[in-house]
Design an enzyme around this catalytic site. Structure first.
Site, PDB file in Angstrom:
ATOM      1  N   THR A 106       0.839  -1.202   0.000  1.00 56.64           N
ATOM      2  CA  THR A 106       0.000   0.000   0.000  1.00 56.64           C
ATOM      3  C   THR A 106       0.867   1.243   0.000  1.00 56.64           C
ATOM      4  O   THR A 106       1.934   1.270   0.627  1.00 56.64           O
ATOM      5  CB  THR A 106      -0.924   0.027   1.234  1.00 56.64           C
ATOM      6  OG1 THR A 106      -0.135  -0.037   2.421  1.00 56.64           O
ATOM      7  CG2 THR A 106      -1.886  -1.143   1.215  1.00 56.64           C
ATOM      8  N   LEU A 107       0.406   2.276  -0.691  1.00 55.49           N
ATOM      9  CA  LEU A 107       1.122   3.546  -0.693  1.00 55.49           C
ATOM     10  C   LEU A 107       1.072   4.156   0.705  1.00 55.49           C
ATOM     11  O   LEU A 107       0.027   4.126   1.358  1.00 55.49           O
ATOM     12  CB  LEU A 107       0.488   4.523  -1.686  1.00 55.49           C
ATOM     13  CG  LEU A 107       1.115   4.566  -3.077  1.00 55.49           C
ATOM     14  CD1 LEU A 107       0.926   3.238  -3.788  1.00 55.49           C
ATOM     15  CD2 LEU A 107       0.521   5.702  -3.896  1.00 55.49           C
ATOM     16  N   LYS A 108       2.195   4.697   1.150  1.00 57.06           N
ATOM     17  CA  LYS A 108       2.267   5.327   2.473  1.00 57.06           C
ATOM     18  C   LYS A 108       1.830   6.782   2.335  1.00 57.06           C
ATOM     19  O   LYS A 108       2.611   7.632   1.936  1.00 57.06           O
ATOM     20  CB  LYS A 108       3.694   5.227   3.017  1.00 57.06           C
ATOM     21  CG  LYS A 108       3.796   5.503   4.502  1.00 57.06           C
ATOM     22  CD  LYS A 108       5.198   5.216   4.995  1.00 57.06           C
ATOM     23  CE  LYS A 108       5.258   5.321   6.513  1.00 57.06           C
ATOM     24  NZ  LYS A 108       4.819   6.625   7.023  1.00 57.06           N
ATOM     25  N   GLU A 109       0.546   7.026   2.615  1.00 57.23           N
ATOM     26  CA  GLU A 109       0.050   8.399   2.543  1.00 57.23           C
ATOM     27  C   GLU A 109       0.668   9.212   3.676  1.00 57.23           C
ATOM     28  O   GLU A 109       1.064   8.680   4.705  1.00 57.23           O
ATOM     29  CB  GLU A 109      -1.477   8.432   2.619  1.00 57.23           C
ATOM     30  CG  GLU A 109      -2.169   7.746   1.451  1.00 57.23           C
ATOM     31  CD  GLU A 109      -1.954   8.428   0.107  1.00 57.23           C
ATOM     32  OE1 GLU A 109      -1.507   9.599   0.087  1.00 57.23           O
ATOM     33  OE2 GLU A 109      -2.221   7.795  -0.927  1.00 57.23           O
ATOM     34  N   GLY A 277       6.888   6.255   0.609  1.00 62.19           N
ATOM     35  CA  GLY A 277       7.285   4.858   0.628  1.00 62.19           C
ATOM     36  C   GLY A 277       6.060   3.961   0.611  1.00 62.19           C
ATOM     37  O   GLY A 277       4.966   4.378   0.210  1.00 62.19           O
TER      38      GLY A 277
END
Length: 832
Positions: A106-109, A277
């Protein structure tokens, strides 16, 4: 999916018991009210360094945990997870064998975490990591104070903002909120989301209004063991309830996963967008009957650049706004591009002071960075690193063209051990000095107490020599205040010895492994010191074993592990972690540590060790170090130590004070002080300086000394057999200087609970200093409170607000609980 009530009661009992611990698993409990209700929730957290530590068994690994009535888990965050290579179990090689797919990436928002859950009453619970509901600092915009005060701006409350965003998402439909609460309660779930909104709070990556909102990235069961739903179900939930959601990918095997991660790290982007990340969700390999469906397990893969550079831009801008000249601002890495950025920002702030004011208040940070990129005709932050390299090459070429290589940057190193007595640091440093005679070894034990030049002075004198590139700074530095003193003193004095072309790097040599308990540390080091007898400048166990034991215990009690995520340890450029063997042959451990240091330097600083020494030479130099006999003797007996105490104080429980700073944790004026929070908290009862001011001061001081005694003059601080109950009244922040807590001493008593009414504090404004921004010092807390309470007859506490006192601007925050007390805080005496 639910735990039995008896299991949760047992968990809550363990959590409550853990609040009584001093360290190694201590829990911190905060009680909150659910918004718009009288329902109490207990929030639990542990000290950051206890997570993932093999020697510390926590009752639960959750980061973000709220319980109800000591028998229900109401909110449950993720188990604490770590970056790749951050822990032994997150080494890439270990992850490939200890976990299995599918790997959900998952994209690290980039925002602040928000938890959403429901109660049986139909009430929604919206939390930040450790709090929910209203706080004392959530002032109404029309709130006023006295005639000399102005209303303070509301401090950011993440939980309330999360609640606001949720209601907006549902177009103000309270019934929809209740439906969500009911759904989450019935399914025993906590929503884990990221609140991303630049108008509320800026982070590193931009979120304009059309991209702002609550990004759901997890649905956790409210269970003791970490159990979370797969991402396809999280995505379905987010769409059904109108949340934003994070993008994700799936990989079946670890090799393909890491190939993808490494590729993205080259640009710091995914699909052309800069990201911080990824978070990877998978399962542990289970070794039971060949079953591979193990527990849920998360780890993260953070991009080092350009985010470290972005954070450095932010920090150096703060220094610029505080009036520090560009040439005096400490820049750890990427100096050329950072100096170019500072020159741009200095000019920008002169032309547009409104942007400077916004930056000071935590806004326009991203805008300033983007304007800088535009000035270079760049859109990608990663390209700044290429420009930095080009600028560095240009400086070198310019120096060569002028026939003056001296204009180019020279790097010099200070090796700083973090150790206690008996860790083997002098043996290790002597070996390194034998191997590399051009390095300078300075032993603090060889410096007389009467010497004018102390270890920092001698370090700078050594580095003046063009041929000297390394100083082995041989002192224990077990407490973080000692590390801070190194950075502060050398920064203050470096201009007297070194010019701007010298780049100083601090290498921490950590002798104490993080998984070593205090008891193990004592057993190992005490046995070593006893074995070496009197073969030391000051610690002579054969001559005076009791004195040695007292001194050693003092060092271990003051020991604070290195923590590069906060000040002062974040100023180290590199850390080398060593081993401390329980083997009876201590020399074996020291020889291994020499090899660890050499291998690390060869890998990370090849210019420092161009050719690795042969094993035979290392062994020979090590043996020579073992044969070392000190010729200087430092007298450590009691008659060399001052007999007069410096001050008396009340040692305040550190974690309890920290948890009560929650009301200012997001206040804009507190942000600058956060990195300067003290490593211990106390209330000063009286200082010897008071005895020199007037007769009344002398009388009170003598009475304190007579009543409390002198403790042990061989220790910097000595606990006394007296205790105090202390009431916390309010937090006062002196803008860009310090923060302190005004307190009241309710009573002082001895070990038999006999009141000691004759103990009269000398300090007029009793307080706890929280932290100071240099050059401000702790003594200015007293001055600050005297300014605020300039009428000695004034009994009432100042209400919340901003107060102008002379040149100082003070901000007052009263505690939500007007009866906030800490009981049985121990008195101490200090010698300096």
């Amino acid at each position: 999916m639910k735990d039995s009530q008896s299991d949760i009661i047992e968990l809550c009992n363990k959590l409550n018991e853990a609040t009584k611990l001093k360290r190694n698993g201590k829990s911190i409990k905060l009680t909150n009210f659910v918004s718009n209700t009288q329902i109490k929730l207990d929030s639990w957290k542990f000290l950051e360094w206890d997570y993932g530590k093999p020697s510390v068994q926590l009752p639960i690994q959750a980061r973000g945990l709220f319980t109800l009535n000591n028998d229900t888990i109401a909110v449950r965050g993720y188990d604490k997870f770590f970056n790749v290579e951050e822990k032994p179990f997150t080494k890439e090689t270990n992850l490939k064998t200890s976990t299995h797919g599918p790997y959900e990436v998952t994209l690290k928002e980039n925002g602040c975490i928000i938890f959403i859950s429901g109660l049986s009453t139909g009430d929604i619970v919206v939390c930040s990591k450790h709090s929910t509901g209203d706080r004392i600092d959530d002032n109404e915009s029309d709130k006023t104070t006295t005639a000399t005060a102005t209303a303070t701006a509301p401090t950011r409350n993440h939980a309330k903002q999360g609640e606001f965003e949720l209601l907006q998402q549902f177009d103000g439909d309270q019934q929809k909120v209740k439906q969500l609460a009911h759904y989450l309660y019935e399914n025993n779930l906590t929503v884990v989301a990221e609140l991303c909104d630049d108008e509320f709070e800026e982070h590193v990556l931009p979120y304009p209004k059309d991209k702002s909102g609550l990004y759901v990235h997890g649905l956790n069961y409210n269970t003791i063991t970490f159990k979370t739903l797969p991402m396809d179900q999280v995505l379905q939930f987010a769409k059904e309830w109108g949340f934003k959601y994070v993008s994700y990918l799936t990989y079946d095997n670890a090799d393909e996963l890491f190939k993808f991660l490494h590729k993205c790290s080259e640009t710091g982007t995914y699909n052309g967008r800069e990201i911080e990340g990824f978070v990877i969700r998978c399962h542990r390999q289970s070794h039971t009957n060949g079953d591979t469906d193990g527990d849920c397990f998360f780890f993260k893969y953070k991009f080092e650049q350009p985010y470290l550079l972005y954070r450095q831009f932010r920090e150096v801008t703060k220094q610029l706004l505080n009036g520090t000249p560009i040439n005096s601002i400490k820049i750890k890495k990427n100096k050329p591009i950072t100096k170019k950025y500072l020159q741009f920002v200095e000019k920008l702030f002169e032309q547009e002071p409104e942007i400077a004011r916004n930056f000071e208040n935590g806004f326009d940070i991203i805008k300033v960075r983007q304007l800088f990129l535009q000035s270079l005709n760049e859109t990608n932050g990663m390209n700044l690193l290429s420009i930095d390299s080009e600028l560095s090459d240009q400086l070198k070429n310019l120096a060569l063209a002028n026939g003056n290589e001296g204009l180019s940057t020279t790097t010099k190193y200070i090796f700083v051990p973090i150790a206690t007595i008996g860790c083997g640091k002098t043996t290790v440093f002597n070996t390194l000095n034998n191997l590399f005679p051009q390095w300078t070894h300075i032993q603090n034990d060889n410096i007389s107490k009467k010497a004018k030049l102390k270890i920092c002075d001698l370090t700078l004198l050594a580095l003046e020599d063009d041929d000297q590139s390394v100083v082995l700074f041989d002192r224990n530095n077990s407490a973080s205040r000692e590390r801070r003193q190194i950075f502060t003193t050398i920064d203050q004095k470096r201009d007297e010895h070194l010019d701007d072309t010298v780049d100083l790097k601090y290498i921490a040599i950590n002798f104490i492994p993080e998984d070593l308990s205090e008891e193990e540390l004592w057993d190992i080091t005490y046995n070593r010191v006893i074995q070496r007898g009197d073969n030391h400048q000051s610690i002579k166990s054969q001559s005076d074993e009791n004195l040695v034991e007292s001194v050693m215990k003092g060092f271990i009690q003051r020991y604070q592990p290195i923590n590069t995520s906060r000040s002062p340890d974040d100023q180290f450029d590199h850390v080398i972690h060593l081993k401390l063997s329980k083997d009876e042959n201590s020399s074996k451990s020291s020889l291994e540590n020499v090899r660890i240091i050499i291998d690390d330097l060869v890998q990370n600083f090849p210019d420092l060790i161009k050719e690795k020494p042969a094993d035979e030479l290392i062994n020979e130099c090590f043996q020579k170090a073992l044969d070392y006999k000190p010729t200087f003797v430092k007298n450590m007996t009691a008659n060399t130590i001052k007999k007069d105490p410096t001050y008396y104080g009340i040692a305040m429980h550190y974690s309890s004070i920290l948890e009560n700073l929650e009301i200012v944790s997001h206040n804009e004026h507190f942000q600058n002080i956060k990195s300067h929070i003290q490593t211990e908290f106390h209330v000063t009862l009286g200082h010897i300086a008071s005895s020199k001011q007037d007769k009344a001061g002398r009388v009170k001081w003598k009475k304190l000394v007579k009543t409390l005694g002198k403790g042990d003059p061989n220790k910097p601080k000595s606990a006394l057999k007296f205790f105090a109950d202390v009431k916390l009244l309010q937090i006062v922040i002196n803008t860009d200087k310090l923060a302190c807590i005004k307190v009241e001493i309710l009573k002082i008593y001895d070990t038999n609970d006999v009141l000691q009414s004759e103990i009269e504090p000398i300090n007029k404004q009793l307080h706890i200093t929280i932290g100071c921004i240099p050059p401000a010092t702790a003594v200015e807390s007293n001055i600050t409170l005297e300014e605020l309470y300039d009428n000695p007859d004034e009994q009432e506490l100042k209400p919340d607000g901003t107060y102008k006192c002379g040149d100082d601007t003070l901000h007052v925050f009263n505690f939500d609980n007007p009866d906030l007390k800490l009981f049985s805080q121990q008195l101490f005496v200090a010698y300096q």
